[in-house]
Design a protein around this motif. Structure first.
Motif, PDB file in Angstrom:
ATOM      1  N   ALA A  42      38.465  34.016  60.264  1.00 24.61           N
ATOM      2  CA  ALA A  42      37.956  33.234  59.140  1.00 24.61           C
ATOM      3  C   ALA A  42      39.096  32.688  58.290  1.00 24.61           C
ATOM      4  CB  ALA A  42      37.046  34.100  58.272  1.00 24.61           C
ATOM      5  N   THR A  43      38.862  31.538  57.696  1.00 23.66           N
ATOM      6  CA  THR A  43      39.774  30.994  56.696  1.00 23.66           C
ATOM      7  C   THR A  43      39.011  30.858  55.383  1.00 23.66           C
ATOM      8  OG1 THR A  43      39.221  28.724  57.348  1.00 23.66           O
ATOM      9  CG2 THR A  43      41.148  29.724  58.385  1.00 23.66           C
ATOM     10  N   PRO A  44      39.672  31.064  54.244  1.00 23.39           N
ATOM     11  CA  PRO A  44      38.972  30.963  52.958  1.00 23.39           C
ATOM     12  C   PRO A  44      38.355  29.582  52.780  1.00 23.39           C
ATOM     13  CG  PRO A  44      41.122  31.986  52.672  1.00 23.39           C
ATOM     14  CD  PRO A  44      41.083  31.465  54.080  1.00 23.39           C
ATOM     15  N   PRO A  45      37.136  29.511  52.267  1.00 24.56           N
ATOM     16  CA  PRO A  45      36.534  28.201  52.010  1.00 24.56           C
ATOM     17  C   PRO A  45      37.432  27.367  51.091  1.00 24.56           C
ATOM     18  CG  PRO A  45      34.909  29.941  51.776  1.00 24.56           C
ATOM     19  CD  PRO A  45      36.240  30.613  51.905  1.00 24.56           C
ATOM     20  N   ARG A  46      37.625  26.120  51.463  1.00 29.35           N
ATOM     21  CA  ARG A  46      38.460  25.229  50.652  1.00 29.35           C
ATOM     22  C   ARG A  46      37.658  24.540  49.558  1.00 29.35           C
ATOM     23  NH1 ARG A  46      39.239  24.072  55.816  1.00 29.35           N
ATOM     24  NH2 ARG A  46      38.096  22.102  55.603  1.00 29.35           N
ATOM     25  N   ARG A  47      36.375  24.307  49.836  1.00 31.09           N
ATOM     26  CA  ARG A  47      35.571  23.569  48.864  1.00 31.09           C
ATOM     27  C   ARG A  47      34.144  24.132  48.844  1.00 31.09           C
ATOM     28  NH1 ARG A  47      32.407  18.980  47.908  1.00 31.09           N
ATOM     29  NH2 ARG A  47      33.020  17.761  46.088  1.00 31.09           N
ATOM     30  N   ALA A  48      34.024  25.320  48.277  1.00 34.84           N
ATOM     31  CA  ALA A  48      32.685  25.873  48.076  1.00 34.84           C
ATOM     32  C   ALA A  48      32.009  25.128  46.932  1.00 34.84           C
ATOM     33  CB  ALA A  48      32.786  27.360  47.755  1.00 34.84           C
ATOM     34  N   ARG A  49      30.702  24.984  47.029  1.00 34.90           N
ATOM     35  CA  ARG A  49      29.963  24.248  45.999  1.00 34.90           C
ATOM     36  C   ARG A  49      28.698  25.021  45.630  1.00 34.90           C
ATOM     37  NH1 ARG A  49      31.082  19.791  42.894  1.00 34.90           N
ATOM     38  NH2 ARG A  49      29.282  18.569  43.560  1.00 34.90           N
ATOM     39  N   ILE A  50      28.451  25.154  44.328  1.00 30.66           N
ATOM     40  CA  ILE A  50      27.205  25.722  43.828  1.00 30.66           C
ATOM     41  C   ILE A  50      26.307  24.552  43.424  1.00 30.66           C
ATOM     42  CG2 ILE A  50      26.132  27.144  42.042  1.00 30.66           C
ATOM     43  CD1 ILE A  50      28.836  28.639  41.836  1.00 30.66           C
ATOM     44  N   VAL A  51      25.123  24.492  44.017  1.00 29.91           N
ATOM     45  CA  VAL A  51      24.185  23.401  43.735  1.00 29.91           C
ATOM     46  C   VAL A  51      22.920  23.992  43.125  1.00 29.91           C
ATOM     47  CG1 VAL A  51      22.919  21.449  44.671  1.00 29.91           C
ATOM     48  CG2 VAL A  51      25.126  22.089  45.671  1.00 29.91           C
ATOM     49  N   VAL A  52      22.636  23.619  41.898  1.00 31.53           N
ATOM     50  CA  VAL A  52      21.518  24.179  41.142  1.00 31.53           C
ATOM     51  C   VAL A  52      20.400  23.145  41.041  1.00 31.53           C
ATOM     52  CG1 VAL A  52      20.804  25.220  38.966  1.00 31.53           C
ATOM     53  CG2 VAL A  52      23.141  25.548  39.788  1.00 31.53           C
ATOM     54  N   PRO A  73      15.603  21.973  29.705  1.00 28.67           N
ATOM     55  CA  PRO A  73      16.650  20.964  29.459  1.00 28.67           C
ATOM     56  C   PRO A  73      17.873  21.542  28.760  1.00 28.67           C
ATOM     57  CG  PRO A  73      14.495  20.069  28.934  1.00 28.67           C
ATOM     58  CD  PRO A  73      14.296  21.525  29.184  1.00 28.67           C
ATOM     59  N   ALA A  74      17.657  22.422  27.778  1.00 30.98           N
ATOM     60  CA  ALA A  74      18.781  23.029  27.069  1.00 30.98           C
ATOM     61  C   ALA A  74      19.577  23.944  27.994  1.00 30.98           C
ATOM     62  CB  ALA A  74      18.272  23.804  25.856  1.00 30.98           C
ATOM     63  N   LEU A  75      18.878  24.682  28.858  1.00 27.47           N
ATOM     64  CA  LEU A  75      19.564  25.558  29.810  1.00 27.47           C
ATOM     65  C   LEU A  75      20.404  24.744  30.789  1.00 27.47           C
ATOM     66  CD1 LEU A  75      16.631  28.024  30.613  1.00 27.47           C
ATOM     67  CD2 LEU A  75      18.701  28.561  29.303  1.00 27.47           C
ATOM     68  N   ALA A  76      19.869  23.612  31.243  1.00 27.05           N
ATOM     69  CA  ALA A  76      20.619  22.752  32.163  1.00 27.05           C
ATOM     70  C   ALA A  76      21.855  22.177  31.488  1.00 27.05           C
ATOM     71  CB  ALA A  76      19.722  21.633  32.682  1.00 27.05           C
ATOM     72  N   ALA A  77      21.712  21.761  30.236  1.00 25.29           N
ATOM     73  CA  ALA A  77      22.853  21.211  29.499  1.00 25.29           C
ATOM     74  C   ALA A  77      23.924  22.275  29.304  1.00 25.29           C
ATOM     75  CB  ALA A  77      22.386  20.660  28.154  1.00 25.29           C
ATOM     76  N   ALA A  78      23.497  23.497  28.971  1.00 25.13           N
ATOM     77  CA  ALA A  78      24.455  24.583  28.772  1.00 25.13           C
ATOM     78  C   ALA A  78      25.193  24.901  30.067  1.00 25.13           C
ATOM     79  CB  ALA A  78      23.737  25.824  28.248  1.00 25.13           C
ATOM     80  N   LEU A  79      24.469  24.882  31.186  1.00 29.85           N
ATOM     81  CA  LEU A  79      25.096  25.172  32.475  1.00 29.85           C
ATOM     82  C   LEU A  79      26.156  24.128  32.807  1.00 29.85           C
ATOM     83  CD1 LEU A  79      25.341  26.748  35.095  1.00 29.85           C
ATOM     84  CD2 LEU A  79      23.366  25.492  35.972  1.00 29.85           C
ATOM     85  N   GLU A 158      18.711  28.038  41.407  1.00 29.22           N
ATOM     86  CA  GLU A 158      17.607  27.407  40.689  1.00 29.22           C
ATOM     87  C   GLU A 158      17.803  27.573  39.194  1.00 29.22           C
ATOM     88  OE1 GLU A 158      16.718  31.458  39.905  1.00 29.22           O
ATOM     89  OE2 GLU A 158      17.424  30.517  41.758  1.00 29.22           O
ATOM     90  N   LEU A 159      17.149  26.699  38.445  1.00 28.29           N
ATOM     91  CA  LEU A 159      17.132  26.806  36.996  1.00 28.29           C
ATOM     92  C   LEU A 159      15.808  26.246  36.496  1.00 28.29           C
ATOM     93  CD1 LEU A 159      19.989  26.024  34.517  1.00 28.29           C
ATOM     94  CD2 LEU A 159      17.693  25.155  34.097  1.00 28.29           C
ATOM     95  N   GLY A 160      15.054  27.053  35.776  1.00 31.12           N
ATOM     96  CA  GLY A 160      13.785  26.591  35.240  1.00 31.12           C
ATOM     97  C   GLY A 160      12.929  27.743  34.756  1.00 31.12           C
ATOM     98  N   VAL A 161      12.310  27.566  33.613  1.00 36.26           N
ATOM     99  CA  VAL A 161      11.460  28.609  33.042  1.00 36.26           C
ATOM    100  C   VAL A 161      10.242  28.827  33.936  1.00 36.26           C
ATOM    101  CG1 VAL A 161      10.090  29.296  31.038  1.00 36.26           C
ATOM    102  CG2 VAL A 161      12.236  28.021  30.721  1.00 36.26           C
ATOM    103  N   GLY A 162       9.981  30.088  34.295  1.00 40.26           N
ATOM    104  CA  GLY A 162       8.802  30.422  35.091  1.00 40.26           C
ATOM    105  C   GLY A 162       8.984  30.352  36.584  1.00 40.26           C
ATOM    106  N   ALA A 163      10.212  30.123  37.071  1.00 39.89           N
ATOM    107  CA  ALA A 163      10.419  29.884  38.501  1.00 39.89           C
ATOM    108  C   ALA A 163      10.108  31.090  39.374  1.00 39.89           C
ATOM    109  CB  ALA A 163      11.856  29.431  38.750  1.00 39.89           C
ATOM    110  N   THR A 164      10.267  32.317  38.841  1.00 38.59           N
ATOM    111  CA  THR A 164      10.010  33.474  39.701  1.00 38.59           C
ATOM    112  C   THR A 164       8.523  33.682  39.985  1.00 38.59           C
ATOM    113  OG1 THR A 164       9.992  35.009  37.824  1.00 38.59           O
ATOM    114  CG2 THR A 164      12.098  34.682  38.961  1.00 38.59           C
TER     115      THR A 164
END
Length: 320
Positions: A42-52, A73-79, A158-164
């Motif tokens: 294995a080689t270390p990932p060069r460009r890992a990406r977190i997609v929310v 919306p406020a949670l998304a802005a803070a993230l 994921e990000l959103g109130v009530g998602a679970t």
């Protein structure tokens, strides 16, 4: 037109190391990454990406979350400003975060927005059939965007109130589990909210059972724009032969649907961690995936996978 994904190419999981393993889970993690890189080591990932993927859920109006409807919306802005736990952990590992609005209930719509909040799934469908398809396709497009831009490891969240709540319904439906066995404390709910959430899951599960055999109908009936987009994202990442770290309950619920849409996709995923949500453990068992970490996190939202990223780099370096 029905959604169809290309055939999944299975990685070669033949053990890489011919010496006695010395570092336990790190050895296994390095082997997992090497197989998905098609390499001996294995080689270390060069460009890992977190997609929310961010979206609101109508079921939040039933009082199933410690957060109130309208906070997304406020949670998304803070993230996006790096001020959330996920933002802190991503900064430590040097991993970029992309927030994709697929269903936030706000006046502004993004490129991938399919609707402004989903229906309350205990009494109505989360999405229309067209919206469910658009959300799945949006997730697949985002996966293509990231891989085409050079991403070599993906972390969906994921990000959103009530998602679970919809996630718990989906896990209960697909594993044949009763509502009381899948409902956890999520965002930190008290006993009264837990009872409200259990009722909501029970009522939504009744609506889900008639469409149990059709993943798109399940997403339409009791899913949401974020869950549908995550399913499309996970399926297409596997098509593109890109390793994925699965996070918490919502992502793993989407993974159950992605595996239905693109059989064999799970061979490209690793379970980063185990949360305290009971439905999360059920989903991982159904996917036959063992979590690497158990840090006692109450929620997912990308945090557990972000915490694993430095260890993944260590595992790759040890294998060099």
């Amino acid at each position: 037109m029905p959604i169809e994904f290309a055939e999944i190419t299975q990685p070669d999981d033949t053990p890489r190391s011919t010496t006695r393993p010395r570092f336990g889970a790190l050895d296994a993690l390095g082997d997992w990454l090497a197989a998905r890189q098609g390499a001996t080591h294995a080689t270390p990932p060069r460009r890992a990406r977190i997609v929310v993927f961010a979206a609101d859920h109508g079921i939040a109006a039933r009082g199933v979350s410690a957060r109130t409807p309208g906070q997304t919306p406020a949670l998304a802005a803070a993230l996006e400003q790096g001020g959330t736990p996920l933002g802190v952990l991503a900064d430590v590992s040097g991993t970029a975060i992309r927030v994709v609005d697929v269903g936030i209930d706000s006046a502004e719509a993004g490129e991938f927005t399919v609707r402004r909040g989903s229906g309350a799934i205990d009494t109505e469908d989360a999405l229309t059939g067209d919206e469910a398809e658009r959300a799945v396709r949006a997730g697949a497009r985002v996966a293509d965007d990231e891989v085409d831009s050079g991403a070599d490891l993906l972390v969906p969240a994921e990000l959103g109130v009530g998602a679970t709540t919809p996630a718990s319904v989906l896990v209960a439906a697909l594993t044949g589990t009763e509502p009381v066995a899948v409902v956890g404390r999520g965002s930190g709910i008290d006993d009264h909210a837990w009872m409200r959430k259990t009722r909501a899951v029970r009522d939504a599960l009744r609506r889900a059972r008639p469409v149990l055999t059709d993943p798109m109908d399940l997403l339409r009936t009791v899913g949401g724009a974020d869950v549908a987009a995550l399913a499309g994202f996970l399926a297409q990442a596997a098509v593109r032969r890109t390793p994925v770290l699965l996070d918490g309950l919502v992502v793993c619920a989407a993974a159950l649907l992605a595996e239905e849409l693109a059989p064999g996709a799970r061979s490209w995923w690793a379970a980063a961690h185990l949360t305290t949500e009971p439905a999360h453990a059920l989903a991982l068992e159904h996917l036959d995936l063992e979590p690497v970490l158990d840090l006692g996190f109450a929620e997912g939202s990308g945090t557990g996978a972000a915490a694993l990223l430095p260890l993944l780099t260590m595992a790759a370096r040890l294998a060099e």
